[in-house]
Design a protein around this motif. Structure first.
Motif, PDB file in Angstrom:
ATOM      1  N   MET A   1      32.926   7.453 -41.661  1.00 36.02           N
ATOM      2  CA  MET A   1      33.633   7.713 -42.912  1.00 36.02           C
ATOM      3  C   MET A   1      32.766   8.490 -43.887  1.00 36.02           C
ATOM      4  SD  MET A   1      35.733   4.953 -45.197  1.00 36.02           S
ATOM      5  CE  MET A   1      37.019   5.497 -46.323  1.00 36.02           C
ATOM      6  N   SER A   2      31.593   8.966 -43.448  1.00 36.55           N
ATOM      7  CA  SER A   2      30.680   9.634 -44.370  1.00 36.55           C
ATOM      8  C   SER A   2      31.273  10.900 -44.968  1.00 36.55           C
ATOM      9  CB  SER A   2      29.370   9.964 -43.658  1.00 36.55           C
ATOM     10  OG  SER A   2      28.716   8.776 -43.287  1.00 36.55           O
ATOM     11  N   ILE A   3      32.036  11.641 -44.178  1.00 33.44           N
ATOM     12  CA  ILE A   3      32.658  12.867 -44.688  1.00 33.44           C
ATOM     13  C   ILE A   3      34.156  12.620 -44.801  1.00 33.44           C
ATOM     14  CG2 ILE A   3      32.967  15.331 -44.396  1.00 33.44           C
ATOM     15  CD1 ILE A   3      30.066  14.471 -44.806  1.00 33.44           C
ATOM     16  N   MET A   4      34.630  12.427 -46.023  1.00 39.25           N
ATOM     17  CA  MET A   4      36.056  12.196 -46.252  1.00 39.25           C
ATOM     18  C   MET A   4      36.775  13.521 -46.445  1.00 39.25           C
ATOM     19  SD  MET A   4      36.165   9.020 -48.919  1.00 39.25           S
ATOM     20  CE  MET A   4      35.306   7.479 -48.604  1.00 39.25           C
ATOM     21  N   THR A   5      38.041  13.541 -46.088  1.00 40.78           N
ATOM     22  CA  THR A   5      38.878  14.691 -46.418  1.00 40.78           C
ATOM     23  C   THR A   5      39.190  14.639 -47.917  1.00 40.78           C
ATOM     24  OG1 THR A   5      40.952  13.517 -46.059  1.00 40.78           O
ATOM     25  CG2 THR A   5      39.926  14.586 -44.126  1.00 40.78           C
ATOM     26  N   GLU A   6      39.692  15.738 -48.421  1.00 43.27           N
ATOM     27  CA  GLU A   6      40.066  15.774 -49.830  1.00 43.27           C
ATOM     28  C   GLU A   6      41.128  14.727 -50.145  1.00 43.27           C
ATOM     29  OE1 GLU A   6      41.802  18.954 -53.152  1.00 43.27           O
ATOM     30  OE2 GLU A   6      40.954  19.679 -51.264  1.00 43.27           O
ATOM     31  N   ALA A   7      42.106  14.580 -49.249  1.00 44.66           N
ATOM     32  CA  ALA A   7      43.180  13.605 -49.483  1.00 44.66           C
ATOM     33  C   ALA A   7      42.642  12.185 -49.493  1.00 44.66           C
ATOM     34  CB  ALA A   7      44.266  13.764 -48.424  1.00 44.66           C
ATOM     35  N   GLU A   8      41.744  11.854 -48.545  1.00 44.91           N
ATOM     36  CA  GLU A   8      41.165  10.515 -48.497  1.00 44.91           C
ATOM     37  C   GLU A   8      40.375  10.211 -49.774  1.00 44.91           C
ATOM     38  OE1 GLU A   8      40.454  10.093 -43.666  1.00 44.91           O
ATOM     39  OE2 GLU A   8      38.927  11.012 -44.942  1.00 44.91           O
ATOM     40  N   ALA A   9      39.573  11.190 -50.187  1.00 48.33           N
ATOM     41  CA  ALA A   9      38.759  10.986 -51.388  1.00 48.33           C
ATOM     42  C   ALA A   9      39.634  10.818 -52.627  1.00 48.33           C
ATOM     43  CB  ALA A   9      37.800  12.160 -51.560  1.00 48.33           C
ATOM     44  N   LYS A  10      40.653  11.642 -52.742  1.00 50.96           N
ATOM     45  CA  LYS A  10      41.500  11.579 -53.935  1.00 50.96           C
ATOM     46  C   LYS A  10      42.252  10.246 -54.006  1.00 50.96           C
ATOM     47  CE  LYS A  10      44.526  14.415 -56.770  1.00 50.96           C
ATOM     48  NZ  LYS A  10      45.263  13.287 -57.359  1.00 50.96           N
ATOM     49  N   THR A  11      42.662   9.728 -52.871  1.00 54.43           N
ATOM     50  CA  THR A  11      43.361   8.439 -52.863  1.00 54.43           C
ATOM     51  C   THR A  11      42.480   7.344 -53.462  1.00 54.43           C
ATOM     52  OG1 THR A  11      44.704   9.037 -50.942  1.00 54.43           O
ATOM     53  CG2 THR A  11      44.409   6.687 -51.383  1.00 54.43           C
ATOM     54  N   ILE A  12      41.214   7.302 -53.048  1.00 56.29           N
ATOM     55  CA  ILE A  12      40.292   6.286 -53.564  1.00 56.29           C
ATOM     56  C   ILE A  12      40.021   6.501 -55.044  1.00 56.29           C
ATOM     57  CG2 ILE A  12      37.913   5.446 -53.419  1.00 56.29           C
ATOM     58  CD1 ILE A  12      38.076   5.962 -50.386  1.00 56.29           C
ATOM     59  N   LEU A  13      39.766   7.745 -55.433  1.00 57.65           N
ATOM     60  CA  LEU A  13      39.450   8.032 -56.834  1.00 57.65           C
ATOM     61  C   LEU A  13      40.630   7.717 -57.749  1.00 57.65           C
ATOM     62  CD1 LEU A  13      37.485  11.372 -56.353  1.00 57.65           C
ATOM     63  CD2 LEU A  13      36.526   9.128 -56.915  1.00 57.65           C
ATOM     64  N   ASP A  14      41.829   8.032 -57.301  1.00 62.21           N
ATOM     65  CA  ASP A  14      43.016   7.715 -58.110  1.00 62.21           C
ATOM     66  C   ASP A  14      43.147   6.203 -58.316  1.00 62.21           C
ATOM     67  OD1 ASP A  14      43.650  10.368 -58.373  1.00 62.21           O
ATOM     68  OD2 ASP A  14      45.233  10.364 -56.848  1.00 62.21           O
ATOM     69  N   LYS A  15      42.844   5.428 -57.287  1.00 59.71           N
ATOM     70  CA  LYS A  15      42.899   3.974 -57.417  1.00 59.71           C
ATOM     71  C   LYS A  15      41.893   3.486 -58.457  1.00 59.71           C
ATOM     72  CE  LYS A  15      44.404   2.725 -52.716  1.00 59.71           C
ATOM     73  NZ  LYS A  15      43.997   2.028 -51.463  1.00 59.71           N
ATOM     74  N   VAL A  16      40.684   4.052 -58.412  1.00 58.85           N
ATOM     75  CA  VAL A  16      39.636   3.636 -59.350  1.00 58.85           C
ATOM     76  C   VAL A  16      40.049   3.931 -60.786  1.00 58.85           C
ATOM     77  CG1 VAL A  16      37.272   4.100 -60.104  1.00 58.85           C
ATOM     78  CG2 VAL A  16      37.772   3.834 -57.669  1.00 58.85           C
ATOM     79  N   ILE A  17      40.533   5.140 -61.027  1.00 58.77           N
ATOM     80  CA  ILE A  17      40.935   5.524 -62.379  1.00 58.77           C
ATOM     81  C   ILE A  17      42.054   4.601 -62.884  1.00 58.77           C
ATOM     82  CG2 ILE A  17      41.889   7.367 -63.808  1.00 58.77           C
ATOM     83  CD1 ILE A  17      39.006   7.852 -62.817  1.00 58.77           C
ATOM     84  N   ALA A  18      42.991   4.272 -61.997  1.00 62.76           N
ATOM     85  CA  ALA A  18      44.116   3.415 -62.389  1.00 62.76           C
ATOM     86  C   ALA A  18      43.677   1.981 -62.689  1.00 62.76           C
ATOM     87  CB  ALA A  18      45.180   3.412 -61.286  1.00 62.76           C
ATOM     88  N   LEU A  19      42.604   1.523 -62.045  1.00 58.75           N
ATOM     89  CA  LEU A  19      42.127   0.164 -62.250  1.00 58.75           C
ATOM     90  C   LEU A  19      41.413  -0.020 -63.584  1.00 58.75           C
ATOM     91  CD1 LEU A  19      40.714  -0.566 -58.671  1.00 58.75           C
ATOM     92  CD2 LEU A  19      42.507  -1.898 -59.814  1.00 58.75           C
ATOM     93  N   SER A  20      40.901   1.061 -64.157  1.00 57.23           N
ATOM     94  CA  SER A  20      40.075   0.939 -65.351  1.00 57.23           C
ATOM     95  C   SER A  20      40.915   0.720 -66.609  1.00 57.23           C
ATOM     96  CB  SER A  20      39.210   2.187 -65.530  1.00 57.23           C
ATOM     97  OG  SER A  20      38.451   2.102 -66.717  1.00 57.23           O
ATOM     98  N   THR A  21      40.428  -0.185 -67.466  1.00 58.19           N
ATOM     99  CA  THR A  21      41.057  -0.413 -68.774  1.00 58.19           C
ATOM    100  C   THR A  21      40.209   0.166 -69.901  1.00 58.19           C
ATOM    101  OG1 THR A  21      39.953  -2.566 -69.004  1.00 58.19           O
ATOM    102  CG2 THR A  21      42.125  -2.538 -67.938  1.00 58.19           C
ATOM    103  N   ALA A  22      39.138   0.874 -69.557  1.00 57.88           N
ATOM    104  CA  ALA A  22      38.232   1.441 -70.559  1.00 57.88           C
ATOM    105  C   ALA A  22      38.882   2.634 -71.251  1.00 57.88           C
ATOM    106  CB  ALA A  22      36.921   1.860 -69.904  1.00 57.88           C
TER     107      ALA A  22
END
Length: 442
Positions: A1-22
């Motif tokens: 999993m060291s090299i993610m595709t753009e779609a894989e990376a964006k899915t994770i990043l979108d989840k992180v941004i949505a989780l934040s209440t800051a």
């Protein structure tokens, strides 16, 4: 999993941004696959492949900032790393130089990825080691070297809707060749993005010739001499100087680019008119990522034009404080040169010293960028366009600012790697280079 595709990376990043209440959140994913082989005493000593993927999260409540990182990506893990960053932010003091996350940006992709480099196998690395060792053994020489190849990706997103993704590759090869009695030493290095351009058979011959030719070195009285610095010898000195191309340190009087009465030397002739230095993420020989660490888009950034200082790097905070437009931090360093090779410069030199490599470089005086260091791995006396005999190595005390005002001629620029930063640096023939003492090291 060291090299993610753009779609894989964006899915994770979108989840992180949505989780934040800051008030804001910045998340970055990066992954690498590094392959390597090391050899010494004409034998392979280690080899391996290291892969890693990391997620870093930075959040802010007002000017209170917290950050955390993790290397697992389940939903529960993502929730934990966001919470950890937010808990730290609530405890942190306010950062007086805090700058908010950038707004949505447009990035123009750069050519940082090579399929040939990404495809390097353990067998390919073993062949490089064999091709380095075998000719040395045949001539009674001893090789020690290291090959590292890397493929990577980086992706980031923030709560303002900004997003970027890109892949990159890099390859570094160095080899030191010694004579069996240890009295002669030669060295070669190659940094490339595209491994298909690597020719180990040619490179090892350079190190072997210098090792054989540098035995029985003679002492030469220290002093000021005309020198030819090969690109590798010049790179360490030049890159050191560009650490000071910072607007804040110049404005605050802490740099050789500070004016005595205040302010900086932008617009002043500081170097020989032949000195031209810039950064360009789309340079064909040394491409860089199209954004900097803050997410600002990179473009061509001229630092020296015809010897005149034209721009200094500014952090976003300092640019805003001084009322200047924010510009991305450069991702490479390009110094223009001429068309001649190092050999051409030697042939046109009546008397001088050829320096293969400089090392152990340390600062003596920040206000003048006076540096001290040592030559090594092949230092030769030049007479009537020929390498007449090897020299014992020197300690030097020299400032790259003075060097770049004592230019006799610049050679062809060559790609060099320096701690993750890519440069194009020319060979240089310089007047009055200062050697202060002799060194017994080879």
């Amino acid at each position: 999993m060291s090299i993610m595709t753009e779609a894989e990376a964006k899915t994770i990043l979108d989840k992180v941004i949505a989780l934040s209440t800051a008030d804001e959140c910045i998340a970055e994913l990066s992954g690498t696959i590094d392959g390597n082989i090391r050899f010494a005493l004409n034998n392979v000593s280690t080899s391996g492949v290291i892969s890693n993927t990391d997620l870093s999260v930075r959040v802010a409540f007002g000017k209170r900032v917290g950050s955390a990182s993790i290397n697992e990506f389940s939903d529960a893990a993502l929730a934990r790393v966001v919470k950890r960053a937010e808990d730290l932010a609530r405890l942190a003091p306010e950062n007086p130089e805090f700058m908010p996350a950038v707004q949505r940006q447009t990035y123009r992709a750069t050519d940082t990825f090579s399929a040939a480099t990404a495809a390097i196998t353990p067998e390919d690395r073993a062949e490089v080691a064999r091709a380095s060792i075998a000719p040395c053994k045949a001539q009674g020489l001893i090789a020690a070297g290291f090959l590292n190849d890397s493929q990577s990706f980086v992706a980031f997103a923030n709560s303002n809707g900004n997003f970027g993704y890109q892949r990159a590759t890099d390859m570094d090869y160095t080899c030191t060749v010694r004579t069996e009695d240890g009295r002669g030493s030669g060295w070669v290095a190659r940094n490339l993005q595209d491994a298909s351009r690597f020719n180990v058979d040619n490179d090892i011959q350079i190190a072997m010739r210098k090792a054989s030719a540098s035995a029985d070195a003679q002492a030469l009285e220290p002093g000021k001499y005309t020198v030819i610095l090969e690109p590798a010898a010049a790179a360490g000195l030049i890159s050191f100087m560009f650490n000071f191309f910072d607007a804040r340190s110049a404005d605050e009087g802490r740099s050789f680019l500070s004016k005595a009465g205040g302010g900086n030397k932008i617009g002043e002739q500081v170097f020989d008119p032949r000195v031209n230095v810039y950064a360009d993420p789309r340079h064909p020989e040394a491409p860089a990522l199209p954004w900097d660490g803050d997410g600002l888009p990179r473009d061509r950034f001229v630092m020296i034009e015809n010897g005149v200082v034209t721009n200094l790097r500014s952090s976003r905070y300092w640019a805003e404080k001084q009322g200047r437009p924010a510009m991305a931090q450069p991702g490479n360093l390009i110094m223009e040169g001429g068309t001649k090779s190092t050999s051409d410069l030697v042939r046109e030199t009546q008397r001088g010293i050829l320096v293969t490599r400089t090392w152990y470089i340390r600062m003596v005086d920040p206000q003048t960028v006076l540096l001290t260091g040592l030559t090594r791995d092949g230092t030769f006396y030049i007479e009537n366009g020929e390498l007449k005999y090897p020299l014992k190595n020197f300690r030097f005390n020299e400032s790259p600012v003075i060097m770049l005002n004592n230019i006799d001629e610049l050679g062809r620029s060559v790609r060099m790697g320096d701690g993750g930063s890519t440069m194009m640096i020319p060979a240089m023939r310089l007047r009055d280079f200062t050697f202060t003492s002799l060194s017994d090291a080879v």
